[in-house]
Motif scaffolding. Structure first.
Motif, PDB file in Angstrom:
ATOM      1  N   LEU A   1      35.142  35.041  42.060  1.00 38.98           N
ATOM      2  CA  LEU A   1      34.435  36.050  42.850  1.00 38.98           C
ATOM      3  C   LEU A   1      34.026  37.226  41.976  1.00 38.98           C
ATOM      4  O   LEU A   1      32.911  37.774  42.116  1.00 38.98           O
ATOM      5  CB  LEU A   1      35.326  36.527  44.006  1.00 38.98           C
ATOM      6  CG  LEU A   1      35.731  35.477  45.053  1.00 38.98           C
ATOM      7  CD1 LEU A   1      36.723  36.073  46.048  1.00 38.98           C
ATOM      8  CD2 LEU A   1      34.497  34.956  45.779  1.00 38.98           C
ATOM      9  N   LEU A   2      34.918  37.612  41.051  1.00 40.63           N
ATOM     10  CA  LEU A   2      34.603  38.708  40.129  1.00 40.63           C
ATOM     11  C   LEU A   2      33.447  38.336  39.218  1.00 40.63           C
ATOM     12  O   LEU A   2      32.543  39.167  38.958  1.00 40.63           O
ATOM     13  CB  LEU A   2      35.844  39.048  39.291  1.00 40.63           C
ATOM     14  CG  LEU A   2      35.671  40.140  38.237  1.00 40.63           C
ATOM     15  CD1 LEU A   2      35.268  41.470  38.885  1.00 40.63           C
ATOM     16  CD2 LEU A   2      36.965  40.310  37.439  1.00 40.63           C
ATOM     17  N   LYS A   3      33.419  37.095  38.740  1.00 39.02           N
ATOM     18  CA  LYS A   3      32.317  36.629  37.887  1.00 39.02           C
ATOM     19  C   LYS A   3      30.984  36.724  38.634  1.00 39.02           C
ATOM     20  O   LYS A   3      29.972  37.183  38.081  1.00 39.02           O
ATOM     21  CB  LYS A   3      32.579  35.195  37.452  1.00 39.02           C
ATOM     22  CG  LYS A   3      31.467  34.578  36.586  1.00 39.02           C
ATOM     23  CD  LYS A   3      31.824  33.161  36.186  1.00 39.02           C
ATOM     24  CE  LYS A   3      30.742  32.575  35.254  1.00 39.02           C
ATOM     25  NZ  LYS A   3      29.417  32.551  35.881  1.00 39.02           N
ATOM     26  N   ALA A   4      31.015  36.306  39.914  1.00 39.48           N
ATOM     27  CA  ALA A   4      29.783  36.373  40.698  1.00 39.48           C
ATOM     28  C   ALA A   4      29.329  37.814  40.905  1.00 39.48           C
ATOM     29  O   ALA A   4      28.120  38.111  40.921  1.00 39.48           O
ATOM     30  CB  ALA A   4      30.002  35.679  42.046  1.00 39.48           C
TER      31      ALA A   4
ATOM     32  N   LEU B   1      27.377  41.449  47.486  1.00 37.70           N
ATOM     33  CA  LEU B   1      28.446  42.235  46.887  1.00 37.70           C
ATOM     34  C   LEU B   1      29.538  42.530  47.920  1.00 37.70           C
ATOM     35  O   LEU B   1      30.742  42.404  47.645  1.00 37.70           O
ATOM     36  CB  LEU B   1      27.876  43.548  46.347  1.00 37.70           C
ATOM     37  CG  LEU B   1      28.892  44.530  45.753  1.00 37.70           C
ATOM     38  CD1 LEU B   1      29.590  43.911  44.531  1.00 37.70           C
ATOM     39  CD2 LEU B   1      28.191  45.841  45.357  1.00 37.70           C
ATOM     40  N   SER B   2      29.143  42.904  49.136  1.00 40.13           N
ATOM     41  CA  SER B   2      30.110  43.199  50.185  1.00 40.13           C
ATOM     42  C   SER B   2      30.919  41.962  50.559  1.00 40.13           C
ATOM     43  O   SER B   2      32.147  42.022  50.756  1.00 40.13           O
ATOM     44  CB  SER B   2      29.402  43.747  51.430  1.00 40.13           C
ATOM     45  OG  SER B   2      28.687  44.943  51.125  1.00 40.13           O
ATOM     46  N   LEU B   3      30.217  40.835  50.632  1.00 44.15           N
ATOM     47  CA  LEU B   3      30.900  39.586  50.991  1.00 44.15           C
ATOM     48  C   LEU B   3      31.908  39.187  49.922  1.00 44.15           C
ATOM     49  O   LEU B   3      33.045  38.783  50.234  1.00 44.15           O
ATOM     50  CB  LEU B   3      29.855  38.484  51.191  1.00 44.15           C
ATOM     51  CG  LEU B   3      30.386  37.151  51.741  1.00 44.15           C
ATOM     52  CD1 LEU B   3      30.989  37.353  53.126  1.00 44.15           C
ATOM     53  CD2 LEU B   3      29.260  36.124  51.807  1.00 44.15           C
ATOM     54  N   LEU B   4      31.505  39.302  48.646  1.00 46.48           N
ATOM     55  CA  LEU B   4      32.408  38.941  47.552  1.00 46.48           C
ATOM     56  C   LEU B   4      33.597  39.897  47.483  1.00 46.48           C
ATOM     57  O   LEU B   4      34.739  39.468  47.238  1.00 46.48           O
ATOM     58  CB  LEU B   4      31.648  38.954  46.225  1.00 46.48           C
ATOM     59  CG  LEU B   4      30.572  37.872  46.063  1.00 46.48           C
ATOM     60  CD1 LEU B   4      29.766  38.103  44.782  1.00 46.48           C
ATOM     61  CD2 LEU B   4      31.198  36.483  46.038  1.00 46.48           C
TER      62      LEU B   4
ATOM     63  N   VAL C   1      33.392  36.196  30.446  1.00 42.70           N
ATOM     64  CA  VAL C   1      34.472  36.762  29.619  1.00 42.70           C
ATOM     65  C   VAL C   1      35.456  37.550  30.473  1.00 42.70           C
ATOM     66  O   VAL C   1      36.686  37.391  30.366  1.00 42.70           O
ATOM     67  CB  VAL C   1      33.883  37.663  28.514  1.00 42.70           C
ATOM     68  CG1 VAL C   1      35.011  38.387  27.777  1.00 42.70           C
ATOM     69  CG2 VAL C   1      33.061  36.852  27.543  1.00 42.70           C
ATOM     70  N   VAL C   2      34.935  38.407  31.376  1.00 40.21           N
ATOM     71  CA  VAL C   2      35.814  39.213  32.215  1.00 40.21           C
ATOM     72  C   VAL C   2      36.642  38.318  33.144  1.00 40.21           C
ATOM     73  O   VAL C   2      37.855  38.504  33.314  1.00 40.21           O
ATOM     74  CB  VAL C   2      35.003  40.235  33.037  1.00 40.21           C
ATOM     75  CG1 VAL C   2      35.909  40.969  34.028  1.00 40.21           C
ATOM     76  CG2 VAL C   2      34.323  41.230  32.105  1.00 40.21           C
ATOM     77  N   ALA C   3      35.976  37.308  33.753  1.00 36.51           N
ATOM     78  CA  ALA C   3      36.690  36.398  34.648  1.00 36.51           C
ATOM     79  C   ALA C   3      37.737  35.605  33.875  1.00 36.51           C
ATOM     80  O   ALA C   3      38.856  35.378  34.368  1.00 36.51           O
ATOM     81  CB  ALA C   3      35.702  35.454  35.325  1.00 36.51           C
ATOM     82  N   PHE C   4      37.379  35.191  32.650  1.00 40.27           N
ATOM     83  CA  PHE C   4      38.333  34.399  31.853  1.00 40.27           C
ATOM     84  C   PHE C   4      39.553  35.249  31.477  1.00 40.27           C
ATOM     85  O   PHE C   4      40.694  34.775  31.541  1.00 40.27           O
ATOM     86  CB  PHE C   4      37.655  33.878  30.582  1.00 40.27           C
ATOM     87  CG  PHE C   4      38.448  32.821  29.877  1.00 40.27           C
ATOM     88  CD1 PHE C   4      38.239  31.482  30.139  1.00 40.27           C
ATOM     89  CD2 PHE C   4      39.429  33.161  28.952  1.00 40.27           C
ATOM     90  CE1 PHE C   4      38.980  30.507  29.496  1.00 40.27           C
ATOM     91  CE2 PHE C   4      40.180  32.210  28.317  1.00 40.27           C
ATOM     92  CZ  PHE C   4      39.953  30.862  28.580  1.00 40.27           C
ATOM     93  N   VAL C   5      39.302  36.490  31.060  1.00 39.73           N
ATOM     94  CA  VAL C   5      40.421  37.374  30.716  1.00 39.73           C
ATOM     95  C   VAL C   5      41.308  37.622  31.938  1.00 39.73           C
ATOM     96  O   VAL C   5      42.528  37.673  31.852  1.00 39.73           O
ATOM     97  CB  VAL C   5      39.906  38.699  30.141  1.00 39.73           C
ATOM     98  CG1 VAL C   5      41.039  39.720  30.015  1.00 39.73           C
ATOM     99  CG2 VAL C   5      39.264  38.466  28.780  1.00 39.73           C
ATOM    100  N   SER C   6      40.658  37.762  33.113  1.00 42.41           N
ATOM    101  CA  SER C   6      41.423  37.937  34.343  1.00 42.41           C
ATOM    102  C   SER C   6      42.309  36.721  34.612  1.00 42.41           C
ATOM    103  O   SER C   6      43.481  36.842  34.970  1.00 42.41           O
ATOM    104  CB  SER C   6      40.469  38.163  35.517  1.00 42.41           C
ATOM    105  OG  SER C   6      41.185  38.294  36.720  1.00 42.41           O
ATOM    106  N   LEU C   7      41.731  35.515  34.405  1.00 39.86           N
ATOM    107  CA  LEU C   7      42.523  34.293  34.576  1.00 39.86           C
ATOM    108  C   LEU C   7      43.634  34.211  33.534  1.00 39.86           C
ATOM    109  O   LEU C   7      44.765  33.827  33.831  1.00 39.86           O
ATOM    110  CB  LEU C   7      41.619  33.057  34.470  1.00 39.86           C
ATOM    111  CG  LEU C   7      40.777  32.709  35.691  1.00 39.86           C
ATOM    112  CD1 LEU C   7      39.798  31.596  35.348  1.00 39.86           C
ATOM    113  CD2 LEU C   7      41.674  32.277  36.849  1.00 39.86           C
TER     114      LEU C   7
END
Length: 625
Positions: A75-78, A92-95, A316-322
């Motif tokens: 969701l953050l990646k999207a 954005l609101s839905l995510l 990158v941000v989503a991967f670091v979060s994971l």
């Protein structure tokens, strides 16, 4: 220390563990080699089998929680790659709402799985405690004569208590973290396989380190639990009423305190070593895992500058979060592995007790006697403690008719008490048989035997409870009138009634608020309440003075009326009226007859009577012409 260390009041360093009273059975010792770890793990898993339905629900909750938690990075990646760059506020609101909902669901699932898993864990601990206690209840008297009470208590309290974290939270933590790790790795591969390979490159090294740490802590834990058992035994023995009396009167209070301090100091050292084992190695793992985001950024930057396929900012941000999400369950999983290996030492100690051989067992189709007449026979009885040190009893043939009385006398160590212990099956014969109304006592069901045979011994045991509760131990549903009648028959009612709290008076640990004679009469009242047709009196008056003995003897006479009575006596003041007197020496019957017949023979019995007359003059025991 083995689980069956010799009963010594206070252990002396360097004393051989094999030293024991020759009459005691040899200590049972576990196999030299510990169970193979996979086999032991399978045995632990079987403990959870009755609760597999609840565990399945926990598994579903864990899986759902893991899937929901790994959705947030996508969701953050999207949000970063689509909603924000394209200005799509609705998306954005839905995510954003999806990320909030993910956090709520994860928390709810976590609370539910904690509730269920903790309940299951506590039930497993209850099952273990009950199983160990029940196993010990089935052990023969020989086990308890060679095992320190504190050691037994430590197994139930410290060892099972030490497993609480393992059975209540560790199992769920293992499943939860493992599911999270697998789901996170799959998600990381879906985002970028190259970054995933970099992130997991050192994982085998981490697993190897945690295994080494786990093995180290397991060894230390075994030593720590043994030390805790030694301390528990010392506390139980030295801080009991008898232990305090002995320590004070012998002037050993300071030395006992010093000895306890040494035991405690050794435990401190083991506790510190247990907590610090592998800490530096696990700290290195934590540092490396914490540094991984920087490695990911660096790897992504190299991929862009090398001209290869680029990596988007959102990826990158989503991967670091994971990857950060992987850090917590991965480290927790490694720590859980260490904790499980450590707990294996505790499980092994509990399994040692559960695997103790039970030598007093009830046959599958036992005989139940609705009415017991009370005939007791010893038919060519032989008995020895595991066949070592020679037989304690040999070739015993005695018959006591219903309502008859038998007195067994002889020098110390002749086997008198052992003979009495064979009737209620505190021990089993090694040859011949003991029968009750013609039925081998080994064929009787335990309930019949307990109802049929009552025992009053020299060492009276009273619980730290009220007089009434101690009496009702023999008959839980006894009325107050029945208690009073039993106490009157035992000639103790007037004394109890004169106490400020009467039958509600707390007797104190082991009955130390009462005199020896009063405790004996309470024990007699308890046996009268149970009303057994067969009575074994094991030197019930030998520790009493002459005046107190007379009062207790009157209570015993009331108890013995119309019952088959077997009296074990060292002092002979109670045996003159017995229908039959048997003299034991070195485990064999050397004389038998009535009091008058044995005196006329001028043999062993007459010599014992003269000995008692010299030590404690009593006209009733003087030889008659």
């Amino acid at each position: 220390m083995s689980i069956t260390d010799v009963r010594t009041p206070y252990p002396v360093p360097g004393t051989p563990k094999e030293t024991m009273h020759p009459d005691h059975a040899p200590a049972w010792t576990p196999p030299a080699e510990a169970e193979q770890e996979p086999r032991q793990v399978r045995r632990i898993l079987r403990l959870f089998r009755p609760y597999r339905g609840r565990l399945a629900i926990v598994g579903l909750l864990v899986g759902a929680s893991s899937l929901v938690s790994v959705a947030s990075p996508f969701l953050l990646k999207a949000i970063l790659d689509v909603a924000l760059p394209e200005g799509r506020t609705g998306l954005l609101s839905l995510l954003a709402l999806g990320m909030i909902l993910s956090a709520v669901l994860t928390s709810v699932f976590g609370v539910l799985q904690t509730l269920i898993s903790t309940t299951v864990g506590q039930r497993v601990m209850h099952d273990l405690r009950t199983a160990v206690y029940g196993r010990l209840q089935r052990m023969s008297l020989a086990f308890f004569t060679r095992t320190r009470t504190g050691e037994v208590q430590s197994r139930i309290a410290n060892d099972i208590g030490g497993m609480q974290a393992t059975v209540t939270s560790t199992a769920t933590s293992l499943v939860s973290n493992l599911t999270s790790v697998v789901a996170t790795i799959v998600a990381m591969l879906a985002l970028d396989w190259r970054l995933t390979v970099v992130s997991l490159a050192l994982l085998p090294v981490f697993v190897w380190i945690s295994r080494r740490v786990g093995n180290e802590r397991r060894k230390i834990t075994t030593r720590r639990q043994k030390q805790m058992a030694a301390m528990a035994a010392t506390v139980t023995e030295s801080l009991s009423v008898s232990g305090i009396l002995l320590g004070r009167t012998m002037g050993r209070s300071d030395s006992l305190t010093a000895a306890f301090a040494e035991e405690s100091e050794r435990l401190v050292d083991l506790e510190v070593r247990s907590n610090m084992a592998g800490r530096w190695r696990m700290a290195v793992i934590t540092i490396v895992m914490a540094a991984m985001p920087a490695v990911i950024y660096w790897t992504a930057g190299l991929a862009v500058h090398s001209g290869g396929p680029g990596v988007s900012l959102g990826t990158v941000v989503a991967f670091v979060s994971l990857q950060q999400g992987l850090f917590r369950p991965a480290v927790s999983l490694l720590s859980t592995g260490v904790q499980i290996q450590t707990s294996l030492a505790l499980f092994q100690r509990i399994f040692e007790y559960l695997d103790l051989p039970v030598d007093i067992t009830e046959r599958e189709d036992p005989v139940r006697l609705e009415r017991v007449k009370g005939e007791v026979r010893f038919e060519n009885v032989t008995f020895g403690y595991d066949g070592k040190g020679g037989p304690v009893l040999a070739g015993i043939d005695i018959t006591v008719p219903p309502g008859g009385s038998l007195a067994v006398v002889g020098p110390t160590g002749a086997g008198k008490s052992t003979l009495g212990h064979l009737v209620p099956r505190l021990y089993d014969v090694t040859g011949g048989r003991v029968t009750l109304d013609g039925v081998d006592v080994r064929d009787l069901d335990f309930d019949t035997l307990a109802r049929a045979v009552g025992v009053v011994s020299q060492e009276t045991y009273l619980f730290h409870a009220s007089v009434a509760d101690n009496l009702r131990f023999a008959k839980p549903d006894a009325t107050d009138e029945e208690l009073h009648a039993a106490a009157k028959a035992a000639q103790i009612h007037d004394h109890i009634a004169a106490l400020p709290d009467g039958y509600d008076t707390v007797v104190g640990e082991r009955g130390h608020r009462f005199s020896g004679g009063e405790k004996q009469r309470l024990a007699i009242a308890r046996t009268i309440l149970r009303d057994p047709p067969v009575l074994v009196l094991d030197e019930a008056t030998s520790a009493l003075d002459t005046r107190t003995e007379a009062a207790v003897q009157a209570a015993i006479d009331a108890l013995s009326a119309d019952r088959t009575t077997l009296t074990i006596a060292h002092r002979l003041s109670t045996v003159r009226g017995a229908d039959q007197i048997v003299v034991l020496d070195s485990g064999r019957v050397v004389e038998r007859g009535t009091h008058e017949e044995l005196l006329e023979r001028e043999g062993r019995y007459a010599a014992l009577v003269r000995r008692d007359a010299r030590l404690e003059p009593n006209p009733r025991l003087e030889p008659t012409s």
